[in-house]
Each structure stands twice: as C-alpha cells, then as structure tokens.
Scaffold this active site. Structure first.
Site, PDB file in Angstrom:
ATOM      1  N   CYS A 101       1.249  -1.386  -0.371  1.00 52.76           N
ATOM      2  CA  CYS A 101      -0.084  -0.163   0.223  1.00 52.76           C
ATOM      3  C   CYS A 101       1.065   1.591   0.091  1.00 52.76           C
ATOM      4  O   CYS A 101       2.140   0.891   0.134  1.00 52.76           O
ATOM      5  CB  CYS A 101      -0.911   0.071   1.303  1.00 52.76           C
ATOM      6  SG  CYS A 101       0.015  -0.108   1.833  1.00 52.76           S
ATOM      7  N   ALA A 104       3.118   1.598   3.135  1.00 50.79           N
ATOM      8  CA  ALA A 104       4.582   0.840   2.715  1.00 50.79           C
ATOM      9  C   ALA A 104       5.400   1.126   1.627  1.00 50.79           C
ATOM     10  O   ALA A 104       6.503   1.187   2.292  1.00 50.79           O
ATOM     11  CB  ALA A 104       3.705  -0.308   2.195  1.00 50.79           C
ATOM     12  N   ARG A 135      12.328  -4.873   6.107  1.00 52.15           N
ATOM     13  CA  ARG A 135      13.108  -4.764   4.731  1.00 52.15           C
ATOM     14  C   ARG A 135      14.671  -5.165   5.049  1.00 52.15           C
ATOM     15  O   ARG A 135      15.040  -5.507   3.695  1.00 52.15           O
ATOM     16  CB  ARG A 135      13.079  -3.657   3.480  1.00 52.15           C
ATOM     17  CG  ARG A 135      11.515  -3.404   3.454  1.00 52.15           C
ATOM     18  CD  ARG A 135      10.865  -1.993   3.345  1.00 52.15           C
ATOM     19  NE  ARG A 135      11.691  -1.074   2.196  1.00 52.15           N
ATOM     20  CZ  ARG A 135      12.143  -2.153   0.631  1.00 52.15           C
ATOM     21  NH1 ARG A 135      11.065  -2.901   0.487  1.00 52.15           N
ATOM     22  NH2 ARG A 135      12.947  -1.624  -0.333  1.00 52.15           N
ATOM     23  N   HIS A 235       5.659   6.546  -2.678  1.00 53.83           N
ATOM     24  CA  HIS A 235       6.718   7.036  -2.845  1.00 53.83           C
ATOM     25  C   HIS A 235       7.238   8.462  -3.241  1.00 53.83           C
ATOM     26  O   HIS A 235       8.027   9.029  -2.879  1.00 53.83           O
ATOM     27  CB  HIS A 235       7.375   6.193  -3.862  1.00 53.83           C
ATOM     28  CG  HIS A 235       7.466   4.887  -3.672  1.00 53.83           C
ATOM     29  ND1 HIS A 235       7.742   3.870  -4.876  1.00 53.83           N
ATOM     30  CD2 HIS A 235       8.064   3.906  -3.120  1.00 53.83           C
ATOM     31  CE1 HIS A 235       7.531   2.633  -4.419  1.00 53.83           C
ATOM     32  NE2 HIS A 235       7.985   2.659  -3.038  1.00 53.83           N
TER      33      HIS A 235
HETATM   34  S1  SF4 Z   1      -1.537  -1.652   5.718  1.00 50.95           S
HETATM   35 FE1  SF4 Z   1      -2.673   0.119   6.796  1.00 50.95          FE
HETATM   36  S2  SF4 Z   1      -2.292   1.692   5.588  1.00 50.95           S
HETATM   37 FE2  SF4 Z   1      -1.593  -0.298   4.469  1.00 50.95          FE
HETATM   38  S3  SF4 Z   1      -3.603  -0.414   3.966  1.00 50.95           S
HETATM   39 FE3  SF4 Z   1      -3.323  -1.677   5.679  1.00 50.95          FE
HETATM   40  S4  SF4 Z   1      -4.400  -0.141   6.870  1.00 50.95           S
HETATM   41 FE4  SF4 Z   1      -3.514   0.810   4.850  1.00 50.95          FE
END
Ligand code: SF4
Ligand code: SF4
Lengths: 582, 456
Positions: A101, A104, A135, A235
């Site tokens: 996402c 991330a 990572r 990014h």
């Molecule tokens: S990990 Fe957190 S920020 Fe990423 S999609 Fe899920 S809820 Fe949203």
C-alpha cells in the site's frame, strides 16, 4: 505439463543482446551507451504470444480485457521503440497480488532506512508492526552518539476511542513523548487508512508540534494505504515530503571535488556499504543517499551536491527532478547491480566530471576489482549458462537484476514490475503520453521553482552539449523493455495464478520475486530468490556484490535437492509393484 | 523509568500483532479455505509477508483492494467482485471474510453484503458451487491478533455448526498453537482412540511437504463436514484460560446444541498437561496409553536431572497471554522464578490465570502486566535482572542488550529456522522446552567463562 498443445518451437523470439563471450575486463571505457553486443539466437523454444493467450484465456472476459493490456510480448522496433503496456492501474479485487500500500511505499520503503528520524505511525498497531525493519535495510551509525531508531517501531496504536472521537490529541502526546524520551532531530508522522477517514489533520499537528518543540523538525505524510494503486503512490508522497521539509535546510558546503547524491538505494543486505566503498576509492564525495545508511542531516545538505545518481528510478525520480528545478543539479541514471553495469556507471560519473585524474582513478579501481569478479564469473557461468530466469519484482529490480543473470549466461525470459509506471517499462520517452488517471491525480504534484539564491545550474549550455557528445544522457532512463529480448514476456503486477501458469509452461530454472511468492514458487519445484530483501544474503551491488550473487545463483539453480522430490518408489512404480507382488 | 500510573502514549516496539492477522491464521486451518480481507490491499500484503516469514510456507490472503473512492462510498461492489474472483480462480470451498480498520471505520455491513452476494449468485448460475462464506469483524483498534483468531473460530462455529443426532466425536479448540503442536494433539487423540474435530488444523496447511506441483489451496485443514458436525459432538475441549470468562466457540456449542464444554488451560508443562490427559481419560473411558505415561515419566526424570541448572533462575516470559500462562506454569514447576509475565494483549484475565497456575508453587508471584510493549518490558528488565527470556523473535534486541539467552517460542519467529515445528504442548513439548532452556543456560555459561570448560 500444459506445454503440450502449445507450439513448442521457437517462433516470435527474435534474438537477443547478451554479453555472450565478451570479456568484461577488457571493456572499452569509451563504451557508454548500451553495447551493441553480438546477436545470438536465444534458447527459448516456446512462443510467447501463445503463452499470453493461454494466460488470458482463463479469465472472465472483463478481467481478460484488462489484463490483455498488462501482458505484452516484447518487440524492439527499429528506433528502439517498444510496445505499450498498461501499468499502474488498480489490482482486481480477489486476485492475489504482490502489491503493498501507499503507507508501505512511504514509511516502509523511502523513509524507513533513515536511522535518525523517529518514524511515528499514526494508526492501529498492525501497519507499524509489519513495517518494523522487515526490509533488511542496514545502517551504520557514525558513533555512539549517533541516533539509530531503525530497530524501533513507534505507533500511536489507535484504539476505538480515537476512531470515534479523533486521534489528534493522542498524536500530539505521542510526538511530545518521543521528543522527551529521545530528543530526535526530526519526527515523521505517517497516516494509515483510518486516519484520513476520521479526518485527523496530521499536517496541522506536525506544524503545531514543530513550533512547540523548537529544535525538532516535525513533518507528516498523508500516505493512507488506500490512496494509490500500490506502494508507488507512497514513494511520491515521501519524495514530496522530504523535499519540502528537509532538503535544503543546511547550506554547509562540504569538502570534496566530485560531490554526488545517490538516489533510490536503500541498503538492503549492505548494498550501500559496498557502493560507498567504491565511491571513496574512486574519489567521489557522497553527500547524501536517499535513503540507505542515511541520516536526516545528509538529506538537509543534499542540495549542495553537483550530480544526482538515480538507482531506483521509480521510487525517487521526483526528488531528482525537483532538485534539478530548484537547485540546478542534473541527474543521470546509473545501476550498480551487475559488475559490468557498475563499471559502466562509474565511468559515466567520471566522464560527467570530466577530470582526467578522476577518470584514471576510476579505471584503476575497475581494473583492480575485475579479476576477482571474472574468476568467479567464469567458474559459475560454466554451470549456469543457458538456464532461464524470470523476474517479477519491485519497480527497478526486475530490470537491474537481468544484468547479473546475463553475466553468468542466464537469459531472462519473462519479467515485470510490481508497482512501476510506463516510463520504467518503456523509457521516459513515453512520459508525455502517459494519461493521468484519478488515482495518480490524487497524489499532489509539487510546483517547484528555481530557488532565488541557491539555484545554480551545474552545467552550462556547452556542458550539456559536451555530455551529449560523450554519450551521457541527462535525465534519461530507457526502461526495462529496451534491454530485453524481442519475444520475451512482459507482465505488470503479475498475479499468483499467472505465476503458476508460467511455471507450468516454462519450467524456469529460477524466479526472482518477493517473500510472499517464495514458497508458492518453491512448492512448484522451482528455486526462488528474493530480490526485495535478498533472503538472508547480500550485498549484491557492485563488484563484491556481483560475486556474492553469482555464487548464490549457482548454489540455487544447481541444488540437487529438487532431484529428490520423488521417492525412489514413486519414480519407479513398477519396481514397488513388483515388490508387492513378490 | 516512568511512573506506572502514567502509561506511555505511544506503543513502542509492540508485543502484539493486529486483529485480522489472527483471523487469517484461523481460516487457514480449514479445508479448502481462503482468508479474505475486506479493506485496502496493503493489510493483506503485510500480513501475508509476516505469516510467511514465520512458517516459510505459502500464505494466500485475498483482498477487496479498496481505493479512495470505495473508502468514501463503501466497499460493497469490490467485496462482491473479490468474492467472485476468489471462488472462480482458486476454487475455494470456504472464504473467511475478515474486516480491517478501514472497513470498520467506514462501517461497511459485511454480513449484509455477503447475504446480498449470496442472493445475487443464487439468481445467476453456479449457486451450487458457492463456497461457504464466514464473516468476522476484526477491527484492530480493539483487540490483538489473538482476539482476531478467537473471533474467527467463534464465527466459523456460529455460522456453520449444526445440530442433529449425536456423534462420538470430540471437538478440540486448541487456540493458536504451532503445526507441530496440532500434529501432537492428533496423535494423542488417536492413541486414546478418540475421534477428534480439531479447529483449526494448521498442521499441514502451514507446514506442508515439498512438491513439484503446486496446489492452490494446500491439502489438510479441518474438513467442512466436520465443522458442520460440531454441534453433535460429545464434548468440546477448549484451550486457553484467559478465554474462559468470555463468550467463546465452546460455550456457544454448549448453549446452542448442548455439547458439554470442557475449558482447560493450554497443556504446557506438567500439571496443565495432566489436567488435559485426565479429561481425555474421562472422555475415552480408558487409562492414558503407556507411551504417554512413559513420556510423562521421562519428563519428570529430566526435571530431576535438570533441576540444579535451572533452580532459582529468573525468567521474563512474554507473548500471547495463554502461551505465557502455560509457560509460566511450567517454569514454576521446574524451579525457575518467573519475574515478569508480559503480554501485548489485554483480556483482563491474564493475572488471574497466572495466579491460578502458579499460586501453590511460587513464594513470590511474578509481575503480571497486560498491554505491554517492548519498551516497557525493557524498563522492567533493568530492575528485575532476569537470567533468561522466553518468547518470540521480537524480544531479541532486548535479550541482546541485556546479555541473557532468549529461548524462542510462539509466533513470530523470523530470526531462527523451524518456528513452525516448535512443539510446546504435552509432556513431549515440555521435555523439549526444558532441554532448550537448560542448554541455553549451559551455553551462556560456557560463553562467559574465560577458561572454556568442555565438561559441565
Ligand atoms: S497496512 Fe495500514 S496503511 Fe496499508 S492498507 Fe492496511 S491499513 Fe492502510
Ligand atoms: S489497518 Fe488495521 S488491519 Fe490493516 S494492517 Fe493496520 S492494524 Fe492491521
């Protein structure tokens, strides 16, 4: 195996630029553009067009229509043009994808590797926990006084109360607390999905706390996971934030004749350490890396460099462009994955600075490093040549790692990115024709102008002309497809289903992808190398890294364990039957 | 050092994971099941990579991949499209739909959407192929991965179990234990000649054999027909002391179908295992089979032999509440002094459960703390000066800083090999944990010695 029913003889596969028998140690230093290597017919015997049809055939019409644009057979046109590929579009619900996402990409990828910023996740606990040093970014604090928060995971750990009544208060307290406990130079706030929905204004909190704390820079990122189609949006958000809030804060000019920044290198498995060593030996002064083994102060000072080097184009090109506009720093694309690519990149940098002493020194370093590389390469190549790889990973690695495989005689027959854009596939030449969709419009494009005091174009017009003459392409990236064979398959955002199909059809000797794909692939009897976090290996960058990688791939593709998958009685059922009968 | 009355605002280095992750693990232990997260795709990706790094096995979690638009207008269409794709692409026989923080925040009514989906599919063709659909609400802003795990199990039972003529089967709800633990439980039930329905059964789905042909959904898992028959079983054994005061799957089966509920602690260590075997004897109507008697005997023998190495040593135990309860019970039995029992969970029942298993053994009760993170654990450690730590990989930094050995148990373990094969349960599990504890102490002794004696 499905391959039956397919046309197995080579059709459509043109010929491929491989380094063939070229001896890298004798590489011509003048050779700056991609070498026109000898053309040799590739070893692939399956028609990619047929495979493509096979992959698409299994989808419902609507999905098939969409995927048809994301799965293409490469074809290098006479002017170097490649086919168009549809990328950076939403993943289809229910189709298990490699993608992560926005959060991330922002917190995990771009800002995570910086050691001395307190990265505070504003959200429920999971998002922060899962991005807690997973990572394998490494860092080396300069001394015991240097902050290193990389082993920490800070989260506001939102509870129901905040979801209902808002989380700004808790966030402020958390920032204050982090300040009181650690006295960091900077605190970054990262919003996760619920934050945007409940309407917390993370930027207002950041401004308020920055003012209140006085000696601590506080900035926030609206990187809620749902914002983009993949980590790529994150990014961009990270680039914008770091550029707005940090770059240019410290005007101290450091000693050094050849000052550079390295962009898009995240020091996974120690890659940056190896690259830094080379820079030092060559006599380059590294001002800042974005963001492997890096620190807040380096970012703040990065605008004093004279050249930006882009490693991962996808994740960081925005910073390079903005620095060029605002401060006049040109950028070039380089690649330190692959020994040959490393040599080429070092020469390119030396050529940019156009200093005879520097050029000689770079040659010296290359000459010193290459024999060891060459020795292992020859040895490994004897065992690996002719084997086939597939790479489905990241936004630059699927391209860069083809170099390493090529060096040991292995061909990449199919590749694709997880979160790249068209320019990473087809080259920046397509930038003007990329349609901006709703998802991309979501991400702010910063309007940047030359800095009234600090804008200083590093190249004069004559300088630009000289670069052109020397074959150094400024602000240019050719993309992955230009360097792949005609007839190779290019697949964006590959799904697990497609990966399985490809394995069935091609039985590749190795696949490079991420940890999520690792065991699925290995359960199909094919070795799989993690190219995000390197399994537990690395470094793979530059010369020593190349040696590590050759050895690793040799070990994996020639591993005997796959031979034993079937027990003797399974392999020779008649034998077992006979025993029973007797 | 801070005042305990003023807790920290931030969670720094959490000792808990998020709720839907637990639900996904539970669903993974059901035959032909695919876990499905209703939310944006990042959560599914993150949880997959985390689970995979522990088990070193494929772990598929589908997602409805919501974007900004759906986050604002609701995720129903994506959910339905996603379910359809999972059904057709993966041939799932059960889809376990868990919510995430995103969809909980926007308030999507998932049970309603799933009902609609069923209706829509029934209108078209392919109704007969429709997989079982189980929904569970798992907002991470209330509860940890363990609450998510238990909520999923409860939802599966509530939404699938049916009544009818009684069977000889015994339901066993083990909680979140390792694949090796599940294999052990199966073996024990078989030795007692009991037909067990173990839910979930991750023994193969998260620790499968090498293959050269990948199966989209791994073999194994609790069969769906068994789950449906849970309302007809002879009894339900449910493991986990901190669960007891709450509404659980076992209690539901009792209230709804009259299946007798036998709540027990997780059988870790001697006495909790004794209690477990006693119930099995009762249900099977026979004595404990000799091989398990022998294992018990060997464990006691080892406890005698090993006593001198471990007696009086101070231990910090952390992790999921019920795991910590079991380990603490065992440590107390072997003469180790648990000085801190910490968990990121906060069921409210942790302290009581610890007291129940240690009261008669410990002169001084350990510090028991719910809702802790590693920053706080580290602060306590300064004062407690433990000789060893027991828990998952996230305690490594603390162990390293403190210079005490870490005995890795539970989940997640991503800095050692074979986390999925660690056996915690029964006499056999206790034996292996005892060996590991003693060896860790001996190893530390050798390491710290300037001489380097090889005969200890
Ligand atoms: S990990 Fe957190 S920020 Fe990423 S999609 Fe899920 S809820 Fe949203
Ligand atoms: S948003 Fe919630 S469900 Fe998703 S990763 Fe974060 S804590 Fe877990």
């Amino acid at each position: 195996m499905v391959a039956a029913g397919l046309n197995l003889r080579l059709t459509g596969w043109k010929a491929c630029a491989t380094d063939g028998e070229r001896n890298m140690a004798t590489l011509n230093p003048e050779e700056l553009s991609p070498p026109v290597a000898e053309m040799k017919p590739a070893v692939v015997d399956i028609n990619a067009e047929e495979v493509r049809k096979e992959l698409l055939g299994k989808y419902p019409t609507k999905v098939a229509r969409k995927r048809a644009k994301q799965i293409v057979v490469n074809e290098i046109g006479p002017d170097g043009a490649v086919p168009e590929i549809a990328v950076n579009v939403r993943t289809i619900p229910g189709i298990i994808s490699q993608r992560g996402c926005t959060y991330a990409g922002c917190k995990g990828v771009v800002l995570g590797p910086t050691r001395d910023i307190v990265n505070l996740t504003h959200g429920p606990i999971g998002c922060g926990f899962y991005s807690w040093l997973t990572r394998r970014n490494q860092t080396k604090p300069r001394g015991p006084e240097d902050h290193n928060f990389m082993t920490y995971c800070f989260s506001t750990d939102m509870q129901e109360e905040q979801i209902v009544f808002g989380g700004e208060k808790k966030l402020k307290q958390a920032v204050q607390e982090a300040y009181d406990l650690f006295h960091p130079k900077a605190i970054g706030i990262f919003a996760t999905c619920p934050v945007g929905l409940i309407g917390d204004d993370v930027h207002a909190v950041a401004r308020e706390m920055k003012e209140k704390l006085g000696d601590c820079n506080v900035f926030a990122f609206s990187c809620e996971g749902y914002k983009g189609v993949s980590q790529s949006a994150g990014h961009h958000i990270a680039n914008n934030g770091i550029f707005t809030h940090v770059v240019g804060l410290d005007n101290t000019v450091k000693e050094g004749k050849f000052k550079i920044n390295l962009l898009g290198e995240y020091n996974i498995g120690g890659d940056a350490f190896e690259i830094e060593r080379l820079f030092e030996e060559c006599g380059f002064t590294l001002i800042s890396t974005f963001s492997g083994n890096s620190s807040y102060e380096y970012f703040a000072n990065s605008h004093t460099a004279d050249l930006n080097l882009i490693m991962c184009h996808r994740s960081i090109n925005y910073v390079a462009e903005m620095m060029e506009t605002k401060f006049g720093i040109p950028w070039i694309k380089i690649n330190f994955i692959g020994a040959e690519a490393t040599a080429k990149s070092l020469r390119k940098i030396a050529k940019f600075f156009d200093d005879p002493e520097l050029i000689a020194r770079v040659e010296e370093v290359i000459a010193r490093e290459m024999p060891a590389v060459e020795k292992v390469r020859e040895e490994v190549k004897a065992r690996c040549a002719g084997k086939r790889a597939m790479l489905f990973v990241g936004g630059s690695r699927a391209h860069h790692y083809q170099e390493l495989f090529r060096e040991i005689g292995m061909e990449t027959i199919a590749a694709g990115y997880e979160f790249a854009h068209r320019d990473d596939y087809e080259g920046r030449r397509v930038l003007p024709s990329i349609k901006v969709d709703a998802d991309s419009r979501n991400i702010e494009e910063l309007h940047v102008e030359p800095d009234p005091e600090r804008y200083r174009p590093r190249l004069t017009e004559a300088g630009v002309a000289r670069m052109k003459e020397a074959g150094i392409e400024l602000s240019e990236y050719e993309g992955m497809m230009a360097e792949m064979c005609s007839g190779a398959l290019v697949i964006d955002d590959i799904s697990q289903f497609e990966t399985e199909k490809l394995i069935e059809i091609y039985r590749p000797d190795i696949i490079g992808a991420g940890i999520k794909e690792k065991y699925t692939i290995q359960k199909s009897g094919v070795p799989m190398k993690q190219l995000h976090s390197y399994d537990s290996g690395g470094p793979y960058a530059a010369f020593k890294g190349a040696i590590n990688f050759y050895r690793e791939i040799d070990r994996m593709v020639n591993n005997k364990v796959w031979k034993y998958l079937k027990a003797p009685w399974q392999e020779h059922p008649e034998l077992a039957a006979k025993y029973v009968w007797e | 050092m801070k005042d305990h009355n003023a807790p920290y605002t931030s969670t720094t280095n959490a000792c808990k994971l998020c709720k839907p992750l637990g639900a996904c693990l539970a669903f993974r232990g059901i035959e032909g099941a695919i876990p499905f997260l209703h939310g944006s795709q990042g959560c599914a990706t993150y949880m997959r990579r985390y689970i995979i790094s522990h088990f070193r096995e494929p772990m598929d979690i589908a997602s409805s991949s919501l974007g900004e638009k759906q986050a604002v207008y609701g995720g129903g269409p994506n959910l339905k499209q996603g379910l359809k794709n999972v059904q057709s692409k993966y041939g799932a026989r059960l889809i376990g739909v868990a919510t995430t923080c995103l969809t909980e925040t926007i308030g999507d009514d998932v049970p309603l959407l799933v009902r609609e989906f069923r209706r829509e599919m029934a209108g078209g063709n392919g109704h007969e192929d429709l997989p079982a659909l189980v929904t569970v609400s798992t907002p991470s802003f209330s509860g940890t991965h363990m609450e998510g795990f238990q909520a999923a199990i409860k939802s599966v039972v509530e939404q699938m179990a049916a009544g009818g003529p009684a069977t000889e089967a015994v339901n066993l709800l083990p909680g979140f234990v390792s694949p090796a633990d599940i294999r052990y439980l199966k073996e024990v039930l078989a030795d007692f000649d009991l037909t067990g329905i173990i839910l979930p059964d991750i023994s193969e789905t998260l620790d499968g054999p090498a293959q050269d042909d990948y199966e989209k959904i791994p073999a194994g898992g609790t069969p769906l027909k068994d789950i449906r028959a849970m309302g007809r079983a002879r009894a339900t054994i449910e493991l986990g002391r901190t669960l007891f005061p709450q509404e659980t799957a076992g209690r539901f089966l009792e209230n709804r179908f009259g299946v007798p509920w036998r709540p027990l602690g997780v059988p870790i260590g001697l006495r909790e295992t004794d209690r477990f075997f006693q119930v099995l004897e009762e249900l099977a109507g026979c004595a404990t089979p000799p091989r398990h008697d022998l294992e018990r005997g060997r464990l006691l023998d080892a406890m005698v032999d090993g006593h001198k190495y471990v007696f009086g040593k101070k231990a910090v135990v952390y992790g999921e509440e019920d795991l910590v309860v079991g380990l603490t019970a065992f440590l107390s039995e072997i003469g180790v002094r648990p000085v801190l029992c910490a968990s990121g969970g906060h069921s409210g029942n942790f302290g009581e459960a610890i007291a129940a298993v240690t009261q008669d053994l410990l002169a001084e009760p350990p510090l028991v703390r719910e809702g802790m993170d590693f920053y706080e654990i580290a602060e306590e450690v300064e004062a407690l000066a433990p000789d060893l730590l027991i828990g998952h990989s996230k305690g490594y930094h603390l162990a390293r800083k403190w210079g005490a050995p870490l005995i890795r148990v539970g989940f997640p373990i991503h800095d050692r090999f074979g986390g999925q094969r660690i056996l915690h349960l029964g006499y056999r599990g206790a034996q292996s944990i005892l060996d590991r504890i003693i060896n860790a102490i001996l190893e530390k002794k050798q390491q710290d010695s300037p001489v380097g004696y090889g005969y200890l």
